[in-house]
Design a protein around this motif. Sequence first.
Motif, mmCIF file in Angstrom:
data_model
loop_
_atom_site.group_PDB
_atom_site.id
_atom_site.type_symbol
_atom_site.label_atom_id
_atom_site.label_comp_id
_atom_site.label_asym_id
_atom_site.label_seq_id
_atom_site.Cartn_x
_atom_site.Cartn_y
_atom_site.Cartn_z
ATOM 1 N N ARG A 114 11.290 49.365 64.031
ATOM 2 C CA ARG A 114 11.713 49.740 62.673
ATOM 3 C C ARG A 114 11.407 51.207 62.383
ATOM 4 N N ARG A 115 10.237 51.670 62.838
ATOM 5 C CA ARG A 115 9.844 53.060 62.568
ATOM 6 C C ARG A 115 10.632 54.056 63.428
ATOM 7 N N ASN A 116 11.225 53.552 64.500
ATOM 8 C CA ASN A 116 11.904 54.421 65.467
ATOM 9 C C ASN A 116 10.988 55.565 65.914
ATOM 10 N N ILE A 117 9.788 55.213 66.329
ATOM 11 C CA ILE A 117 8.832 56.214 66.812
ATOM 12 C C ILE A 117 9.121 56.513 68.279
ATOM 13 N N ASP A 118 8.939 57.746 68.682
ATOM 14 C CA ASP A 118 9.295 58.184 70.035
ATOM 15 C C ASP A 118 8.310 57.656 71.087
ATOM 16 N N ILE A 119 8.434 56.378 71.349
ATOM 17 C CA ILE A 119 7.600 55.703 72.359
ATOM 18 C C ILE A 119 8.544 54.871 73.220
ATOM 19 N N THR A 120 8.245 54.784 74.495
ATOM 20 C CA THR A 120 9.024 53.918 75.391
ATOM 21 C C THR A 120 8.254 52.635 75.653
ATOM 22 N N LEU A 121 8.912 51.519 75.422
ATOM 23 C CA LEU A 121 8.292 50.225 75.737
ATOM 24 C C LEU A 121 9.029 49.598 76.913
ATOM 25 N N ILE A 122 8.301 49.323 77.982
ATOM 26 C CA ILE A 122 8.889 48.606 79.111
ATOM 27 C C ILE A 122 8.324 47.185 79.111
ATOM 28 N N VAL A 123 9.216 46.215 78.937
ATOM 29 C CA VAL A 123 8.790 44.814 78.936
ATOM 30 C C VAL A 123 8.997 44.241 80.340
ATOM 31 N N PHE A 124 7.915 43.845 80.972
ATOM 32 C CA PHE A 124 7.986 43.180 82.278
ATOM 33 C C PHE A 124 8.223 41.701 81.983
ATOM 34 N N ASN A 125 9.480 41.308 82.058
ATOM 35 C CA ASN A 125 9.889 40.003 81.531
ATOM 36 C C ASN A 125 10.048 38.998 82.673
ATOM 37 N N ASN A 126 9.018 38.170 82.861
ATOM 38 C CA ASN A 126 9.081 37.184 83.950
ATOM 39 C C ASN A 126 9.121 35.751 83.427
ATOM 40 N N TYR A 127 9.407 35.599 82.146
ATOM 41 C CA TYR A 127 9.593 34.289 81.488
ATOM 42 C C TYR A 127 8.328 33.434 81.460
ATOM 43 N N THR A 128 7.179 34.049 81.731
ATOM 44 C CA THR A 128 5.999 33.186 81.818
ATOM 45 C C THR A 128 4.704 33.952 81.579
ATOM 46 N N TYR A 129 3.648 33.217 81.290
ATOM 47 C CA TYR A 129 2.298 33.781 81.257
ATOM 48 C C TYR A 129 1.706 33.592 82.654
ATOM 49 N N GLY A 130 1.961 34.573 83.507
ATOM 50 C CA GLY A 130 1.555 34.420 84.907
ATOM 51 C C GLY A 130 0.053 34.401 85.089
ATOM 52 N N MET A 131 -0.631 35.304 84.366
ATOM 53 C CA MET A 131 -2.070 35.467 84.597
ATOM 54 C C MET A 131 -2.873 34.220 84.231
ATOM 55 N N THR A 132 -2.399 33.483 83.230
ATOM 56 C CA THR A 132 -3.140 32.297 82.784
ATOM 57 C C THR A 132 -2.640 31.027 83.454
ATOM 58 N N GLY A 133 -1.705 31.171 84.381
ATOM 59 C CA GLY A 133 -1.328 30.012 85.187
ATOM 60 C C GLY A 133 0.065 29.456 84.954
ATOM 61 N N GLY A 134 0.899 30.172 84.181
ATOM 62 C CA GLY A 134 2.302 29.748 84.084
ATOM 63 C C GLY A 134 2.666 28.906 82.885
ATOM 64 N N GLN A 135 2.115 29.252 81.706
ATOM 65 C CA GLN A 135 2.536 28.559 80.488
ATOM 66 C C GLN A 135 3.875 29.148 80.016
#
Lengths: 275, 377
Positions: A114-135
């Motif tokens: 909404r703020r359109n602030i000059d930041i880049t967000l990269i979403v590593f989208n693997n459809y899961t919570y890998g670190m906690t075991g795949g929820q």
Amino acid sequence: MIKTKFDYNKYLRQNTLPHIWCPGCGDGIILKSLIRAIDKLQIKKDDIVIASGIGCASRLPGYVDFNTIHTTHGRALTFAIGIKMFKPRLKVITISGDGDALAIGGNHFIHAARRNIDITLIVFNNYTYGMTGGQYSPTQPIGSYATTTPYGNIEPPFDVCDLAKAAGATWVARSTSYHALQLDKLIEAAITHQGFSVLDVITNCHISYGRRNKMKSPVEMITYQKEKGIPVRSAENLKPEELTGRFKTGLIYQKNDAPEFCAEYQKKLELLKTK
Amino acid sequence: MANNIKLMQGNEAIAEGAVIAGCNFFAGYPITPSSEISEYLSVKLPKTGGVFLQMEDEIAALGAVLGASLGGAKAITATSGPGMSLKQEHIGYASMCEIPCVIVNVMRGGPSTGLPTLPSQSDVMQVKWGVHGDHAIIAITPSSVNESLYETVRAFNLSIKYRTPVIILTDEIIGHMREKVIIMEKDSIEILEIKLPSVPPEEYKPYNYLSGKVTPLAPMGEGYRYHVTGLIHGDTGFPSQKTEVIQNAQNWLIDKIYKNVADIEKFEEFQTGDAELLLVAYGSTSRSSRQAVMMARAAGIKAGLFRPITIWPFPEKQIKNLAKRAKIILVPEMNMGQIIFEVQRCACNSAVHGLNIVNGEPITPDQIYDKIKEITK
């Protein structure tokens, strides 16, 4: 002309390697792509801040020789906004997983957009919570399985790009860990864009997601990315039903003339100076 | 001289104290009874080139403060009860990563939404223990508007010196009352500045647990590239699960505060020299307590008041000393009994009584004096 091998070592913190990612994980592909993009842009290491949240992807900052902040779960963007507003000359990149960016960090995601602030967000989208075991995560497709959707997921997923655009992001794109060369160009463009840029990268977690969804190996998951991804232009010629189960890749949305938050704030400061 | 005297509200005084301390970053979220702090700074900070941000929630507000602080800002946030609960996550992060910041909590009644515009002192233990995991905290309880201003300056200094969150634990009465403030010349106030480390970047380590000294935090973007993580980390800032690193890190977070209590502590004593009955009170309740001491003295009771200004770390040594003479101690507080436990721990040979009134009204001198008469019978 002889093409010399790219030297990643000048950007990697050797003392923090090996990384924690599983063999075959897609996150390393995105890491290398990020390094190549930054190298191409020739930004000084001192001028780059990488902030991340919590999760597998969020361990990335520890491995790269920039100003790096491994923050709290979902809140990387809040730290990013703080340092960017205080030192607008810095290039601020935020790394999040899908759960990090869109579940626990969903509020910060939409407000940064909404703020359109000059930041880049990269979403590593693997459809899961890998670190906690795949929820199951907020991007997991309906009908797929996770350790907490043993009977199949019934929650509709977020489309990261649609959400980013609707919330006000002015540069939105998607790629995958299969499309590594496209990824270089998109990361470069995302960093260059003046405004909030969101790059949704579909990456593979065969360990926590794939093996519960008939994609036991990294190869099967990479093949999924190759086959299900469809370039934005090609998608235009397809009927909605033909796009079911597929996702658009490439630059999805760009708006260049929208006011950027840091610049607008600086304008206010200038105005106050003259008063 | 007259120009230096102002009539200010307690919350405004905190905001003005921040400005005097050189604060150049505020991020907050609206909440009663602390909102005047953000409103005041929204006017002041942009005029001096500082950043004012209203964030999407309390957690984001402290996140932005910590991000800015890592960039070298002198940063502050302000909140009250429910907001303080939300901030715990990032107070823990600031403690663990040793990021300076000042957090104002204008206490109101709770739990939950509780009493939005009525006073309370019921967050004293939350401030100490609200974060999960072991850590130490510095908290300051001003009891006047003037003190609110100068203690805010001190809070910034302490946060930089010890690389720690410092909490200004005020209450709705002090926050909303208006009193005289004497603004001193800036030269006569100690103000710590944020500096670059004395070592070159290649030698810089963001932590040094065994040195016993606080390593200065290098502002990011100035050539000192390092890593910050909420995971237990070694001197380099990178995560570690080595047993000795874990123990050193945990010891350090406690030791850096508790081994410097003499520097951090601040208190005021009123007629304690011969006191046989000691009042221990802080914040707005200490004002009624002072009056009650005078009432008791007029009636021939040798009463005195000990007022912690730094409430965490708790002034154990002073209470122990005073308790040698004072065999009866009274702890009035606007909660169901919190600091009384600390006093009991330090004064185990004295009879320690509480006066706990939590009805949304201040505790009056009469109520305290009545209790004094009851326990000295």
